[in-house]
Enzyme design. Sequence first.
Site, PDB file in Angstrom:
ATOM      1  N   HIS A 153       0.689  -1.317  -0.002  1.00  0.00           N
ATOM      2  CA  HIS A 153      -0.101  -0.128   0.046  1.00  0.00           C
ATOM      3  C   HIS A 153       0.929   1.193  -0.085  1.00  0.00           C
ATOM      4  O   HIS A 153       0.359   2.549   0.597  1.00  0.00           O
ATOM      5  CB  HIS A 153      -0.907   0.235   1.252  1.00  0.00           C
ATOM      6  CG  HIS A 153      -1.846  -1.116   1.459  1.00  0.00           C
ATOM      7  ND1 HIS A 153      -3.024  -1.394   1.001  1.00  0.00           N
ATOM      8  CD2 HIS A 153      -1.484  -2.358   1.910  1.00  0.00           C
ATOM      9  CE1 HIS A 153      -3.624  -2.671   1.238  1.00  0.00           C
ATOM     10  NE2 HIS A 153      -2.693  -3.153   1.919  1.00  0.00           N
ATOM     11  N   SER A 274      16.414  20.780 -15.833  1.00  0.00           N
ATOM     12  CA  SER A 274      15.079  21.207 -15.913  1.00  0.00           C
ATOM     13  C   SER A 274      15.681  22.659 -16.724  1.00  0.00           C
ATOM     14  O   SER A 274      16.713  23.099 -16.151  1.00  0.00           O
ATOM     15  CB  SER A 274      14.565  21.675 -14.594  1.00  0.00           C
ATOM     16  OG  SER A 274      13.831  22.946 -14.687  1.00  0.00           O
ATOM     17  N   LYS A 280      17.639  20.208 -10.594  1.00  0.00           N
ATOM     18  CA  LYS A 280      16.684  19.041 -10.970  1.00  0.00           C
ATOM     19  C   LYS A 280      17.396  18.202 -11.762  1.00  0.00           C
ATOM     20  O   LYS A 280      18.297  18.230 -12.500  1.00  0.00           O
ATOM     21  CB  LYS A 280      15.464  19.410 -11.837  1.00  0.00           C
ATOM     22  CG  LYS A 280      14.430  20.255 -11.202  1.00  0.00           C
ATOM     23  CD  LYS A 280      13.826  19.382 -10.128  1.00  0.00           C
ATOM     24  CE  LYS A 280      12.750  18.396 -10.403  1.00  0.00           C
ATOM     25  NZ  LYS A 280      11.635  18.923 -11.089  1.00  0.00           N
ATOM     26  N   GLU A 287       9.731   7.721 -16.655  1.00  0.00           N
ATOM     27  CA  GLU A 287       8.444   8.268 -16.860  1.00  0.00           C
ATOM     28  C   GLU A 287       7.978   7.870 -18.393  1.00  0.00           C
ATOM     29  O   GLU A 287       6.614   7.588 -18.681  1.00  0.00           O
ATOM     30  CB  GLU A 287       8.262   9.600 -16.895  1.00  0.00           C
ATOM     31  CG  GLU A 287       8.852  10.218 -15.396  1.00  0.00           C
ATOM     32  CD  GLU A 287       9.246  11.785 -15.240  1.00  0.00           C
ATOM     33  OE1 GLU A 287       8.358  12.499 -15.521  1.00  0.00           O
ATOM     34  OE2 GLU A 287      10.176  11.946 -14.953  1.00  0.00           O
TER      35      GLU A 287
END
Length: 462
Positions: A153, A274, A280, A287
């Site tokens: 979970h 970024s 970043k 992704e």
Amino acid sequence: MRKLWGGVFQSGTSSLADRFGQSIETDLQFWQEDIAASVAHVHMLAKTGILTAGEAKKIEKGLEQIHEEGPEKLPRDVEDIHTAVESRLAELIGETALKLHTGRSRNDQVATDARLYFHNNLLHVLDRIKALQAEIVSQADLHLDDLMPGYTHGQHAQPITLGYWMLAHFWPLQRNGWRLEKAAALSNYSPLGSAALAGTSLPIDRFLTSRELGFSAPIPSALDATSDRSWVLDGLHCLALCMIDLSRLCQELALFSGHEYGFVKLSDEVTTGSSIMPQKRNPDFAELIRGRTSQAISYWVNVASMMKGLPLGYNRDTQDDKPPLFASLELVEDSLNLCTQMLAGCDWQAEKMKAAVHGDFSTATDLADGMAMAGIPFRKAHELTGRVVKALINEGKTLEDLDSESLQRLVPEAPASALKNLLPEDSVKARESYGGPGPKAIKEQLIHAQQLLKMAGFAQVL
Ligand code: ARG
């Protein structure tokens, strides 16, 4: 546009119709398979005496030349690859080229080429699955003892090790390899010589071409052979499953590389920055794999809905089975390679992972197990442990702080032996059940995976 017909027509097709109907750009991906099928066909035409040895030799030589020239020399003002190869052949060897199409049709040709292409490209995919499995096994071996939280979970559940987590990603790949091999075997039957839909009156030998092209056998019904695309769906299903499993690995890598976890630094090779936030390090490729999994799923839906209700016999609808199939093969191959690169470059932060496990109450099950071993029914032990956890939280303590005195105070019936595995490292060491993370069990799992990896192909494991 060049055509393979015309006798019955008064005018040509409109330029819009030509453009709408062309498949040449996609077909160029299997130009070699198209030539291989034609070579096998012409061999058969000679062996059965349908063409003379001289004619066959001339055609074969021409096909070899087309192969040597490469796809650049193939005309593009054609509908498909079959027309392109035949036109080029006519340019090279003249009239004899017109005999190649004896006893076959583009309907059996396209079905043959696509099956061959699927087979050839699946070999690359299977090879890439093995490469990712090899990376997983070698990384798992390095990190067998590195503690990390195990989750259910999305919450800390029980301590595990990085090697244990890593190896859990080996088995889905094994199943995917196994499934894809089965899909390859199911598709490996030859449509060639089925002609348009109903065979031919010429004395062709479909067994000869089937054998030469490496198929298991010719498909028994010419009508079925030219209509069936269920093998495309089998392939797309297995490829989509492969992506689904990779997307889960990628999701974990993306999470683990985030600041909240800080378990891993992905290498520069597979990380982007970024344009506005200089600090970043984004896991874009994880992704993209996660996101493009939806494409792999939609490719299956695309072909399945195209096939639904389609009558037997060739229908032009099925020309469009190839873009999704080819795209899915390419997507899976690239994604497997990227996952291998990602894992190979991972800089695991063992101390951070270990720190995340301490004080998280994830050895509560071990306390309950300890009580159960001393004869307290597990249900009751579970309840008592819950009380201990609550009391410790109230006191601002963790399970690691629990000593026999406090245990005695909180649960008088619990023996001191129940405290045995409350440190995360002891908890992991104790879980030696088959498939568990204990040192013996994980070693056994690692050896099992190493043995499967060494085998040619993919044995069924579950
Ligand atoms: N380009 C076609 C395809 O990919 C080849 C077969 C065409 N057959 C026909 N009867 N129009 O399916």
